[in-house]
Scaffold this motif. Structure first.
Motif, PDB file in Angstrom:
ATOM      1  N   TRP B  91       0.844  -1.206   0.000  1.00  0.00           N
ATOM      2  CA  TRP B  91       0.000   0.000   0.000  1.00  0.00           C
ATOM      3  C   TRP B  91       0.879   1.256   0.000  1.00  0.00           C
ATOM      4  CZ3 TRP B  91      -3.458  -2.576   4.127  1.00  0.00           C
ATOM      5  CH2 TRP B  91      -4.544  -3.195   3.514  1.00  0.00           C
ATOM      6  N   MET B  92       1.906   1.175   0.868  1.00  0.00           N
ATOM      7  CA  MET B  92       2.803   2.330   0.964  1.00  0.00           C
ATOM      8  C   MET B  92       3.521   2.569  -0.361  1.00  0.00           C
ATOM      9  SD  MET B  92       4.187   1.659   4.773  1.00  0.00           S
ATOM     10  CE  MET B  92       5.647   2.636   4.714  1.00  0.00           C
ATOM     11  N   ALA B  93       3.754   1.481  -1.091  1.00  0.00           N
ATOM     12  CA  ALA B  93       4.450   1.628  -2.373  1.00  0.00           C
ATOM     13  C   ALA B  93       3.519   2.186  -3.449  1.00  0.00           C
ATOM     14  CB  ALA B  93       5.001   0.278  -2.814  1.00  0.00           C
ATOM     15  N   GLY B  94       2.243   2.349  -3.106  1.00  0.00           N
ATOM     16  CA  GLY B  94       1.335   3.008  -4.052  1.00  0.00           C
ATOM     17  C   GLY B  94       0.235   2.135  -4.611  1.00  0.00           C
ATOM     18  N   ALA B  95       0.160   0.868  -4.193  1.00  0.00           N
ATOM     19  CA  ALA B  95      -0.895  -0.005  -4.721  1.00  0.00           C
ATOM     20  C   ALA B  95      -2.269   0.499  -4.258  1.00  0.00           C
ATOM     21  CB  ALA B  95      -0.678  -1.432  -4.241  1.00  0.00           C
ATOM     22  N   ALA B  96      -3.216   0.585  -5.184  1.00  0.00           N
ATOM     23  CA  ALA B  96      -4.561   1.055  -4.831  1.00  0.00           C
ATOM     24  C   ALA B  96      -5.245   0.031  -3.934  1.00  0.00           C
ATOM     25  CB  ALA B  96      -5.372   1.268  -6.093  1.00  0.00           C
ATOM     26  N   GLU B  97      -4.935  -1.228  -4.129  1.00  0.00           N
ATOM     27  CA  GLU B  97      -5.515  -2.276  -3.299  1.00  0.00           C
ATOM     28  C   GLU B  97      -4.634  -3.513  -3.421  1.00  0.00           C
ATOM     29  OE1 GLU B  97      -6.851  -3.504  -0.740  1.00  0.00           O
ATOM     30  OE2 GLU B  97      -8.892  -2.741  -1.038  1.00  0.00           O
ATOM     31  N   VAL B  98      -4.612  -4.321  -2.357  1.00  0.00           N
ATOM     32  CA  VAL B  98      -3.861  -5.577  -2.401  1.00  0.00           C
ATOM     33  C   VAL B  98      -4.859  -6.682  -2.115  1.00  0.00           C
ATOM     34  CG1 VAL B  98      -1.970  -6.923  -1.425  1.00  0.00           C
ATOM     35  CG2 VAL B  98      -1.800  -4.437  -1.550  1.00  0.00           C
ATOM     36  N   ILE B  99      -4.996  -7.583  -3.048  1.00  0.00           N
ATOM     37  CA  ILE B  99      -6.022  -8.615  -2.923  1.00  0.00           C
ATOM     38  C   ILE B  99      -5.353  -9.980  -2.874  1.00  0.00           C
ATOM     39  CG2 ILE B  99      -8.019  -9.653  -4.061  1.00  0.00           C
ATOM     40  CD1 ILE B  99      -8.442  -6.802  -5.311  1.00  0.00           C
ATOM     41  N   GLU B 100      -5.730 -10.738  -1.848  1.00  0.00           N
ATOM     42  CA  GLU B 100      -5.104 -12.046  -1.691  1.00  0.00           C
ATOM     43  C   GLU B 100      -5.872 -13.067  -2.512  1.00  0.00           C
ATOM     44  OE1 GLU B 100      -3.479 -14.866   1.896  1.00  0.00           O
ATOM     45  OE2 GLU B 100      -4.388 -12.955   2.360  1.00  0.00           O
ATOM     46  N   LEU B 101      -5.167 -13.859  -3.288  1.00  0.00           N
ATOM     47  CA  LEU B 101      -5.820 -14.894  -4.086  1.00  0.00           C
ATOM     48  C   LEU B 101      -5.679 -16.233  -3.379  1.00  0.00           C
ATOM     49  CD1 LEU B 101      -4.733 -14.051  -7.730  1.00  0.00           C
ATOM     50  CD2 LEU B 101      -7.022 -13.887  -6.770  1.00  0.00           C
ATOM     51  N   PRO B 102      -6.580 -17.178  -3.532  1.00  0.00           N
ATOM     52  CA  PRO B 102      -7.821 -17.010  -4.266  1.00  0.00           C
ATOM     53  C   PRO B 102      -8.887 -16.379  -3.388  1.00  0.00           C
ATOM     54  CG  PRO B 102      -7.699 -19.212  -3.398  1.00  0.00           C
ATOM     55  CD  PRO B 102      -6.471 -18.509  -2.933  1.00  0.00           C
ATOM     56  N   LYS B 103      -9.791 -15.713  -4.001  1.00  0.00           N
ATOM     57  CA  LYS B 103     -10.932 -15.151  -3.278  1.00  0.00           C
ATOM     58  C   LYS B 103     -12.160 -15.914  -3.752  1.00  0.00           C
ATOM     59  CE  LYS B 103      -9.547 -11.711  -0.819  1.00  0.00           C
ATOM     60  NZ  LYS B 103      -9.756 -11.765   0.608  1.00  0.00           N
ATOM     61  N   LEU B 104     -13.158 -15.927  -2.936  1.00  0.00           N
ATOM     62  CA  LEU B 104     -14.416 -16.491  -3.397  1.00  0.00           C
ATOM     63  C   LEU B 104     -14.924 -15.569  -4.496  1.00  0.00           C
ATOM     64  CD1 LEU B 104     -16.058 -17.359  -0.034  1.00  0.00           C
ATOM     65  CD2 LEU B 104     -14.864 -18.837  -1.613  1.00  0.00           C
ATOM     66  N   LYS B 105     -15.683 -16.176  -5.417  1.00  0.00           N
ATOM     67  CA  LYS B 105     -16.160 -15.455  -6.588  1.00  0.00           C
ATOM     68  C   LYS B 105     -16.796 -14.121  -6.190  1.00  0.00           C
ATOM     69  CE  LYS B 105     -17.941 -18.633  -9.257  1.00  0.00           C
ATOM     70  NZ  LYS B 105     -19.075 -19.444  -9.596  1.00  0.00           N
ATOM     71  N   LYS B 106     -17.715 -14.221  -5.205  1.00  0.00           N
ATOM     72  CA  LYS B 106     -18.493 -13.057  -4.796  1.00  0.00           C
ATOM     73  C   LYS B 106     -17.580 -11.945  -4.280  1.00  0.00           C
ATOM     74  CE  LYS B 106     -23.164 -13.714  -3.147  1.00  0.00           C
ATOM     75  NZ  LYS B 106     -23.942 -14.241  -2.037  1.00  0.00           N
ATOM     76  N   GLU B 107     -16.659 -12.387  -3.425  1.00  0.00           N
ATOM     77  CA  GLU B 107     -15.744 -11.452  -2.776  1.00  0.00           C
ATOM     78  C   GLU B 107     -14.866 -10.771  -3.828  1.00  0.00           C
ATOM     79  OE1 GLU B 107     -12.892 -11.846   1.088  1.00  0.00           O
ATOM     80  OE2 GLU B 107     -13.818 -13.615   0.227  1.00  0.00           O
ATOM     81  N   PHE B 108     -14.363 -11.597  -4.735  1.00  0.00           N
ATOM     82  CA  PHE B 108     -13.502 -11.111  -5.811  1.00  0.00           C
ATOM     83  C   PHE B 108     -14.230 -10.038  -6.632  1.00  0.00           C
ATOM     84  CE2 PHE B 108     -12.759 -11.721 -10.405  1.00  0.00           C
ATOM     85  CZ  PHE B 108     -11.453 -11.313 -10.476  1.00  0.00           C
ATOM     86  N   VAL B 109     -15.478 -10.351  -7.012  1.00  0.00           N
ATOM     87  CA  VAL B 109     -16.262  -9.417  -7.825  1.00  0.00           C
ATOM     88  C   VAL B 109     -16.467  -8.106  -7.065  1.00  0.00           C
ATOM     89  CG1 VAL B 109     -18.567  -9.017  -8.794  1.00  0.00           C
ATOM     90  CG2 VAL B 109     -17.415 -11.187  -9.194  1.00  0.00           C
ATOM     91  N   GLN B 110     -16.821  -8.232  -5.784  1.00  0.00           N
ATOM     92  CA  GLN B 110     -17.086  -7.028  -4.974  1.00  0.00           C
ATOM     93  C   GLN B 110     -15.859  -6.128  -4.886  1.00  0.00           C
ATOM     94  OE1 GLN B 110     -18.567  -8.245  -1.201  1.00  0.00           O
ATOM     95  NE2 GLN B 110     -20.673  -8.399  -1.936  1.00  0.00           N
ATOM     96  N   ILE B 111     -14.703  -6.761  -4.630  1.00  0.00           N
ATOM     97  CA  ILE B 111     -13.483  -5.968  -4.444  1.00  0.00           C
ATOM     98  C   ILE B 111     -13.114  -5.243  -5.738  1.00  0.00           C
ATOM     99  CG2 ILE B 111     -11.015  -6.069  -3.924  1.00  0.00           C
ATOM    100  CD1 ILE B 111     -11.642  -8.410  -2.071  1.00  0.00           C
ATOM    101  N   SER B 114     -15.490  -2.501  -6.553  1.00  0.00           N
ATOM    102  CA  SER B 114     -15.369  -1.314  -5.714  1.00  0.00           C
ATOM    103  C   SER B 114     -14.200  -0.419  -6.163  1.00  0.00           C
ATOM    104  CB  SER B 114     -15.195  -1.702  -4.246  1.00  0.00           C
ATOM    105  OG  SER B 114     -13.932  -2.277  -4.082  1.00  0.00           O
ATOM    106  N   VAL B 115     -13.195  -1.057  -6.780  1.00  0.00           N
ATOM    107  CA  VAL B 115     -12.060  -0.267  -7.253  1.00  0.00           C
ATOM    108  C   VAL B 115     -12.367   0.397  -8.593  1.00  0.00           C
ATOM    109  CG1 VAL B 115      -9.672  -0.404  -8.040  1.00  0.00           C
ATOM    110  CG2 VAL B 115     -10.386  -1.686  -6.034  1.00  0.00           C
ATOM    111  N   LEU B 116     -12.985  -0.373  -9.473  1.00  0.00           N
ATOM    112  CA  LEU B 116     -13.208   0.150 -10.826  1.00  0.00           C
ATOM    113  C   LEU B 116     -14.421   1.064 -10.924  1.00  0.00           C
ATOM    114  CD1 LEU B 116     -12.415  -2.993 -12.983  1.00  0.00           C
ATOM    115  CD2 LEU B 116     -11.023  -0.991 -12.635  1.00  0.00           C
ATOM    116  N   VAL B 117     -15.428   0.798 -10.060  1.00  0.00           N
ATOM    117  CA  VAL B 117     -16.620   1.642 -10.082  1.00  0.00           C
ATOM    118  C   VAL B 117     -16.705   2.341  -8.731  1.00  0.00           C
ATOM    119  CG1 VAL B 117     -19.100   1.696 -10.489  1.00  0.00           C
ATOM    120  CG2 VAL B 117     -17.709  -0.121 -11.495  1.00  0.00           C
ATOM    121  N   PRO B 118     -16.151   3.547  -8.616  1.00  0.00           N
ATOM    122  CA  PRO B 118     -16.119   4.206  -7.311  1.00  0.00           C
ATOM    123  C   PRO B 118     -17.512   4.405  -6.727  1.00  0.00           C
ATOM    124  CG  PRO B 118     -14.876   5.420  -8.964  1.00  0.00           C
ATOM    125  CD  PRO B 118     -15.587   4.339  -9.679  1.00  0.00           C
TER     126      PRO B 118
END
Lengths: 157, 378
Positions: B91-111, B114-118
């Motif tokens: 995050w400090m290096a500038g990443a807008a979000e850090v997402i751990e894989l694998p995510k459940l489908k639903k969770e992945f879609v939500q995250i 939320s980034v692409l559609v503010p």
């Protein structure tokens, strides 16, 4: 020094899901991925991660590992419908070929999902045990193994 | 429409985006690893960059290289097994979000959403863009005809991209894959998910489709009806099929062989139709004929053929001779002794049991030592 080793086959239709439990520090071979879980200086568990139940001649040595293993794991997506999924297919093919007991590892804390899985005919018919693994847990593998040992040892004694 | 580059060595991750987020007004492009991405960054500037990589060390390496380009394009990191501290560093290096894989489908879609559609900025399609599940190609042709205008319609569905070109409201050209224009229109007429955007222009587009709009619409409707007819005649899409083990594959053409081998380890018709999304009517007819001809088998039939093959392999020449001798004797006694009938299903069951490999583990004391050692492990 020769170690004491247990070999455990691990099946999963989804590589990323298996990585969430077993990590990604494995060695890759044509038919499987290999991972050593170090318990202490004398003991290790060898995991053989597979995406399919062995079927062809060049996978026959894996057959023997499954027969000699105390149990097998199948990593399952908590929200999938196993009846229709590739996981269900792995499960059916496995029990058509092997008698070695199997545990489902489900990455969730939701007890209700455990009941859902236990009520699945495929699970009940083959006496598959469900182990819930905390996705946020510190050492998921340790807790999964502890539960598998607990369940398998009393059954035999 | 936003452009997102997915930098990953693994195409599987890219498929996650196209499979679950195709409804977003975002175009995802898989650009391969950092080496190939680097070349693209010189000529193209996406709105977002997603880095998806399993190993943190490799991610750090890629990020260092990315930062050296000084692009100032926001980026997200998808990485497996990243602890909180390392996440904070990213995050400090500038990443807008850090997402751990694998995510459940639903969770992945939500995250990702939320980034692409503010938040608080709903994606409102203006009158020049929309969703293909509401407004399909036929509707687009009709609308253009009424407007009597020139323009281009861009279509995006899953990872497919197509284009329609109009002159004074008449569809004159269509581009999809490398198909001929009319075939491209027919293939796109079944896209019922994804988005389109209309760009009116004053360009005179070259006329490559000779049919008028009504004829094209009729062709599309006939194509859809015929396709639906064949699809409905196919068995349940969720049944798992296997290519017949006893089939002589050498006698088949390379294309058929390749298609049948898709079912080698058991796949559903749905899987097949998904990978051949624009399945032509001819391909669907072929699929049906393979099932009718038993080139594709459901599970019980497949298992039966497998057993038959194994039995065939097991019966040695000596066994064959013996069985001949006994069958001769049986024939001689046929008139006096009533043969004992055994049901085929029982035979199959017995054969199945005998094929099952026994559970050979029995040393539970040994296992107990492991359990104790595990308990003591920090």
């Amino acid at each position: 020094m020769i170690k004491n080793v247990i070999e455990v086959p691990v099946f999963s239709a989804n590589t990323a899901l298996a990585d969430a439990v077993f990590g990604d520090k494995y060695s890759e071979y044509p038919q499987f991925r290999f991972l050593e879980y170090h318990i202490d200086d004398e003991r290790s568990i060898f995991f053989y991660l597979l995406n399919n139940v062995p079927q062809v001649a060049d996978e026959l040595f894996l057959d023997q590992i499954i027969q000699m293993a105390p149990f097998s794991f199948l990593v399952v997506d908590p929200l999938e419908e196993i009846r229709q999924s590739a996981t269900g297919e792995i499960c059916r093919m496995y029990f058509e070929q092997f008698e070695t007991p199997m545990f489902f590892i489900v990455l969730t804390n939701d007890e209700e999902l455990k009941n859902n899985f236990e009520n699945e005919p495929l699970v009940a018919e083959n006496n598959i045990k469900i182990i819930l693994a905390d996705p946020e847990g510190k050492d998921i593998l340790k807790s999964v193994l502890k539960e598998a040992f607990n369940q398998i040892i009393p059954q035999a004694q | 429409m936003k452009e997102v580059f997915i930098v990953s060595e693994n195409e599987e991750i890219f498929s996650m985006f196209t499979a679950h987020l195709s409804y977003l007004p975002v175009h995802f492009s898989w650009v391969g690893n950092m080496d190939s991405a680097e070349k693209l960054f010189r000529s193209e500037k996406p709105d977002f960059v997603f880095f998806a990589v399993k190993k943190l060390t490799l991610l750090n390496n890629w990020l260092a290289r990315y930062k050296s380009y000084k692009l100032k394009i926001p980026y997200l990191c998808f990485v497996s097994n990243v602890g909180w501290e390392k996440r904070e560093l990213l995050w400090m290096a500038g990443a807008a979000e850090v997402i751990e894989l694998p995510k459940l489908k639903k969770e992945f879609v939500q995250i990702v959403e939320s980034v692409l559609v503010p938040k608080n900025s709903e994606v409102e399609p203006d009158f020049l863009s929309g969703n293909l599940n509401i407004f399909n190609i036929i509707d687009l042709i009709k609308t253009f005809e009424e407007s009597d205008r020139n323009g281009v319609v861009e279509l995006k569905s899953r990872n497919r991209v197509g284009q329609l070109q109009f002159n004074k409201g008449k569809l004159v050209h269509a581009i999809y894959d490398s198909r001929d224009p009319l075939e491209a229109v027919l293939s796109m007429s079944i896209w019922n998910e994804g988005i389109f955007s209309v760009k009116p222009d004053s360009v005179r587009h070259s006329q490559l489709i000779k049919l008028d709009n009504q004829q094209i619409i009729k062709e599309c409707q006939d194509f859809i009806v015929e396709r639906e007819k064949i699809l409905s005649s196919l068995p349940d899409n969720d049944v798992v099929y296997y290519s017949a083990p006893m089939l002589n594959y050498e006698e088949l053409g390379a294309q058929i062989r390749q298609n049948l081998l898709f079912f080698k380890n058991g796949r559903t018709l749905k899987d097949f139709l998904e990978q051949d999304e624009d399945g032509s009517v001819r391909m669907l007819r072929e699929l049906k004929s393979w099932i009718d001809k038993n080139w594709l088998l459901n599970r019980p039939a497949f298992k039966e053929q497998q057993l038959l093959m194994k039995e065939k392999e097991n019966s040695s020449a000596v066994k064959k001779m013996l069985s001949k001798v006994f069958s001769r004797k049986e024939n001689e006694n046929k008139n006096t002794v009533e043969p004992v009938a055994e049901t085929p299903s029982l035979e199959t069951e017995l054969a199945k049991d005998s094929l099952k490999k026994k559970y050979l583990f029995s040393d539970y004391d040994y296992l107990m030592q492991f359990a104790d050692a595990l308990e003591a492990k920090n």
